[in-house]
Design a protein around this motif. Structure first.
Motif, short mmCIF file in Angstrom:
data_model
loop_
_atom_site.label_atom_id
_atom_site.label_comp_id
_atom_site.label_asym_id
_atom_site.label_seq_id
_atom_site.Cartn_x
_atom_site.Cartn_y
_atom_site.Cartn_z
N CYS A 161 -7.24 -0.41 -0.33
CA CYS A 161 -6.36 -1.39 0.96
C CYS A 161 -6.92 -2.22 1.51
O CYS A 161 -7.35 -1.49 2.49
CB CYS A 161 -5.37 -0.38 1.99
SG CYS A 161 -4.14 -1.01 2.70
N CYS A 165 -0.21 3.24 3.64
CA CYS A 165 0.19 2.93 5.00
C CYS A 165 1.18 1.82 5.06
O CYS A 165 1.73 1.15 6.09
CB CYS A 165 -1.58 1.75 5.41
SG CYS A 165 -1.63 -0.17 5.02
N LYS A 174 -6.33 -3.22 4.37
CA LYS A 174 -5.31 -3.34 5.69
C LYS A 174 -5.75 -2.53 7.16
O LYS A 174 -6.92 -1.69 6.60
CB LYS A 174 -4.41 -2.13 5.97
CG LYS A 174 -3.34 -1.94 7.33
CD LYS A 174 -1.84 -3.49 7.12
CE LYS A 174 -1.19 -2.42 8.47
NZ LYS A 174 -0.20 -3.76 8.43
N THR A 209 -0.70 -5.42 0.70
CA THR A 209 -2.12 -5.33 1.39
C THR A 209 -3.13 -4.63 0.12
O THR A 209 -4.71 -3.70 -0.12
CB THR A 209 -2.95 -4.42 2.23
OG1 THR A 209 -1.82 -3.52 2.08
CG2 THR A 209 -2.45 -5.44 3.27
N CYS A 223 1.03 -1.12 0.02
CA CYS A 223 0.16 -0.10 -0.33
C CYS A 223 1.15 0.91 -0.16
O CYS A 223 1.86 1.74 0.73
CB CYS A 223 -0.56 -0.14 1.48
SG CYS A 223 -1.96 1.54 1.08
N CYS A 275 -6.58 1.72 7.31
CA CYS A 275 -6.13 2.30 6.11
C CYS A 275 -7.14 2.67 5.69
O CYS A 275 -8.41 1.53 5.41
CB CYS A 275 -4.71 1.57 5.04
SG CYS A 275 -4.30 2.10 3.88
ZN ZN Z 1 -2.80 1.20 3.13
#
Ligand code: ZN
Length: 271
Positions: free
Chosen positions: A44, A25, A46, A30, A22, A49
């Motif tokens: 993303c 982040c 995550k 992700t 990403c 995020c």
């Molecule tokens: Zn991210």
């Protein structure tokens, strides 16, 4: 650099999909971006995020159509090339006999049916063949002898996952043994072992075939369970339930099995 700039630099063509770290982040693998039908969809996975959205790419309908045709042809060719190879079964992997006591003991210990296993007499492994379109393409062998490592050995690495059963509810579990035991307890489901540490587009393609998905990894993998649930819902749109187990499925704890049965009933009555 903005996320938009990052995506522009990827230079995704119509129908292309990208997966990687990403830009916001820095989450490992992700981030996904898909250029589809004149729209760029990005996201993303995550937790925490906020990266994600859709914007129009400036393609005309004619361009989109043309690119799609090109890609369909290209994909058709890659599929032909990528047909899974049939596994050549080594001569030391045999049909188990009564005098293979380590094999017998393992089968009895876990209460699994003899029929689907083979035995690796050289490395002392109980072998579970993995079929794809009716052919054996891979196998996993569980160590039962002196040689403990690796605990699970992959014979070819060709398979993307292991599935057992024919139900419309998919249960994702930690390993092949748990998958087999789960379908013995709940014959109306399909169980999948993902054979690795992360989900790939191949997994998603398969997961998409089911109405509902339940994830029940071993209790020490709760973080992974949560992550998989999120990824599967985002990729496939399938309703996905994460289940906390008291112990690994293969230990068949009454509480776990009852909870699982309840979940499956809920799922089927909703459909
Ligand atoms: Zn991210």
């Amino acid at each position: 650099m903005s996320v938009r700039d990052f995506i522009n630099d990827l230079d995704l063509k119509e129908g292309d999909r990208y997966r990687g770290d990403c830009p916001e982040c820095r989450g490992k693998n992700t981030f996904t971006a898909t250029n589809i039908l004149g729209e760029m969809r990005y996201n993303c996975f995550k937790l925490g995020c906020t990266v994600g959205g859709i914007y129009d790419t400036d393609m005309t309908a004619a361009e989109i159509y043309h690119r799609m045709k090109e890609q369909q042809i290209a994909r058709a060719y890659t599929n032909i090339k990528k047909e899974k190879e049939t596994m050549e079964i080594p001569e030391y992997v045999v049909i188990p006999k009564a005098n293979h006591t380590k094999h017998q003991r393992f089968i009895r210990r876990w209460g699994i049916a003899l029929g689907d296993t083979m035995y690796d007499v050289k490395d002392e492994r109980v072998v579970f063949p993995i079929k794809h379109k009716g052919r054996i393409i891979d196998a996993v062998g569980r160590a039962v002898g002196k040689k403990h490592s690796p605990k699970w050995y992959r014979y070819t690495g060709e398979a993307d996952y292991y599935t057992v059963g024919n139900g419309k509810i998919l249960l994702i579990v930690e390993d092949v043994l748990s998958a087999i035991i789960a379908t013995q307890e709940l014959p109306y489901i399909t169980a999948m072992a993902i054979l690795g540490t992360s989900l790939s587009p191949k997994h998603m393609e398969k997961i998409q075939e089911y109405n509902r998905v339940i994830i029940a990894l071993d209790p020490d993998a709760i973080g992974k369970t949560v992550e998989y649930r999120r990824e599967i819902e985002l990729w496939t749109g399938n309703k996905t339930t994460a289940m906390n187990l008291l112990d690994d499925i293969k230990y068949k704890m009454d509480e776990d099995l009852n909870k699982l049965k309840e979940l499956c009933n809920e799922v089927s009555s909703n459909h």
